[in-house]
Design an enzyme around this catalytic site. Structure first.
Site, short mmCIF file in Angstrom:
data_model
loop_
_atom_site.label_atom_id
_atom_site.label_comp_id
_atom_site.label_asym_id
_atom_site.label_seq_id
_atom_site.Cartn_x
_atom_site.Cartn_y
_atom_site.Cartn_z
N CYS A 188 62.77 -42.81 68.15
CA CYS A 188 61.88 -41.61 69.09
C CYS A 188 61.11 -41.71 67.86
CB CYS A 188 62.80 -39.92 68.61
SG CYS A 188 63.13 -39.57 67.21
N GLU B 155 70.42 -30.89 59.45
CA GLU B 155 69.22 -29.72 60.94
C GLU B 155 70.14 -28.44 60.66
OE1 GLU B 155 67.92 -31.73 64.80
OE2 GLU B 155 67.72 -29.83 65.14
N CYS C 279 66.02 -32.34 72.91
CA CYS C 279 64.64 -32.98 72.42
C CYS C 279 64.45 -33.88 73.77
CB CYS C 279 64.31 -32.95 70.91
SG CYS C 279 64.52 -34.94 71.12
N SER D 106 73.69 -36.95 64.54
CA SER D 106 74.35 -36.79 65.44
C SER D 106 73.92 -37.06 67.25
CB SER D 106 73.61 -35.08 65.62
OG SER D 106 74.08 -34.37 66.40
FE1 SF4 Z 1 63.87 -37.11 66.62
FE2 SF4 Z 1 64.58 -35.14 69.01
FE3 SF4 Z 1 65.28 -34.87 65.41
FE4 SF4 Z 1 62.22 -35.33 66.63
S1 SF4 Z 1 64.14 -33.77 67.23
S2 SF4 Z 1 63.15 -36.51 65.61
S3 SF4 Z 1 62.15 -36.79 68.63
S4 SF4 Z 1 65.81 -36.85 67.74
#
Ligand code: SF4
Length: 361
Positions: free
Chosen positions: A38, A152, A221, A250
């Site tokens: 991504c 995260e 996202c 994840s």
């Molecule tokens: Fe990739 Fe989405 Fe994670 Fe950003 S939030 S690093 S776009 S998977």
């Protein structure tokens, strides 16, 4: 569309014989689009390669830069030291903070230790941090849907720990008690959850809280959403689905659960071709293939080579992605200082940058 061209139709005799010995001949591989890297992962990988090029090894990285075994191993070989405790960074050493986002106190401590610090947090994770900070200031109680212990989730929960509650299931939400003097309840989420997981808790939260606040744009996202839509399409046509990605990713695990929920029980995660269990492909003619957002395309190609489909590879295209996230501002400034002009980062892919690691090793 059937794609007859290399690299999709390469195979090796070792790989062919492994499946042949098990009496398996795959006819077609359906590979989903989008899949793999991504925009956030692209940015973080390129940023870390720049750090290595500019400072030379060792460069310290707080948490795995992205959750993929092969990417992490390639960086380790080139001299990146991954650490789980920011106090392990020697004073003055260059540091990068991972794409998953770090707790505010980790960012402060990294800066206090005195080296050049680049925060490679994905802008879409920063958006969630901002929502948490703003809602907490407005006296909201925040329900955060996430996975306990995931980098995260740990980083986001640390933004407003006194106002945030981590839940993983509807049951946990049911048991949650919130302050009665709150201004409202905000529902935020880890960016990489499965849509099914998130929707179940969302439904429960709507039913329970009349004062529920939701972000204008959902926290899951674009990359998570698009890859899950694509795997649902794969599930309609494939006898089995392989999801390439690492166990601690994840969004990769979410793809596996979405594939199963969408009707393809034989959906499994693999790190690469060596993890394929031939028994899982027994009597399968069409194999669906996708990859998590931190998985390099080279691994997808290796899996296709292993499967050696007799009728080739078909790309199942669900959506075109053209998102691009620029390098972190501090790194852009450094590059401009070093090279005297703005580096055109759009022209470089993370795959190019990873290939360069060999020369840096
Ligand atoms: Fe990739 Fe989405 Fe994670 Fe950003 S939030 S690093 S776009 S998977």
């Amino acid at each position: 569309m059937v794609e007859p061209d290399p690299p999709f139709n390469r195979s090796t005799s070792r790989q062919r014989s492994t499946l042949r010995e098990a009496g398996i001949q795959i006819e077609r591989v359906l590979v989903s689009k989008p899949r793999g890297f991504c925009a956030g992962v692209e940015m973080a990988i390129k940023a870390l390669v720049w750090m290595l090029r500019i400072f030379g090894p060792p460069v310290y990285c707080y948490h795995q830069i992205v959750h993929n075994r092969s990417v992490v191993e390639a960086f380790e070989k080139a001299g990146v030291v991954f650490i789980e405790d920011i106090s392990d960074v020697p004073g003055g050493a260059p540091v990068m903070l991972s794409a998953h986002g770090s707790a505010p106190q980790v960012v402060k401590e990294a800066e206090r230790r005195g080296g050049f610090v680049v925060d490679a947090v994905c802008p879409l994770v920063t958006k969630v941090h901002h929502e948490a900070r703003t809602r907490a200031k407005r006296n909201y109680e925040i329900v955060y849907i996430g996975h306990k212990g995931h980098d995260e989730a740990v980083g986001t929960m640390a933004v407003a720990p006194e106002s945030m509650h981590l839940v993983e299931s509807r049951q946990e939400l049911e048991n949650l008690e919130l302050r009665s003097d709150r201004a409202g309840v905000a529902l935020l989420a880890q960016t990489t959850l499965s849509h099914f997981e998130w929707e179940g808790i969302l439904e429960e939260a709507k039913a329970r809280f009349g004062d529920l606040w939701l972000p204008g744009r959902e926290d899951l996202c674009y990359a998570t959403t698009n890859r899950q839509k694509a795997v649902m399409e794969l599930a309609k046509r494939a006898d089995a689905i392989l999801v390439v990605g690492s166990a601690n990713s994840s969004n990769t695990n979410a793809l596996v659960s979405v594939g199963k929920k969408a009707g393809c029980e034989r959906t499994a995660r693999i790190d690469g071709p060596d993890d394929i269990d031939p028994a899982m492909l027994e009597s399968a003619k069409t194999v669906g293939l996708t990859a998590g957002a931190s998985c390099p395309e080279s691994l997808v190609e290796e899996v296709i080579a292993y499967l050696a489909p007799s009728a080739g590879v078909e790309v199942l295209s669900v959506i075109d992605e053209d998102e691009y996230f620029p390098l972190p501002p501090k790194l852009r400034e450094l590059l401009a200082e070093r090279f005297g002009s703005v580096v055109d980062d759009r022209k470089v892919t993370a795959a190019d940058a990873l290939a360069e690691l060999e020369d840096l090793s």
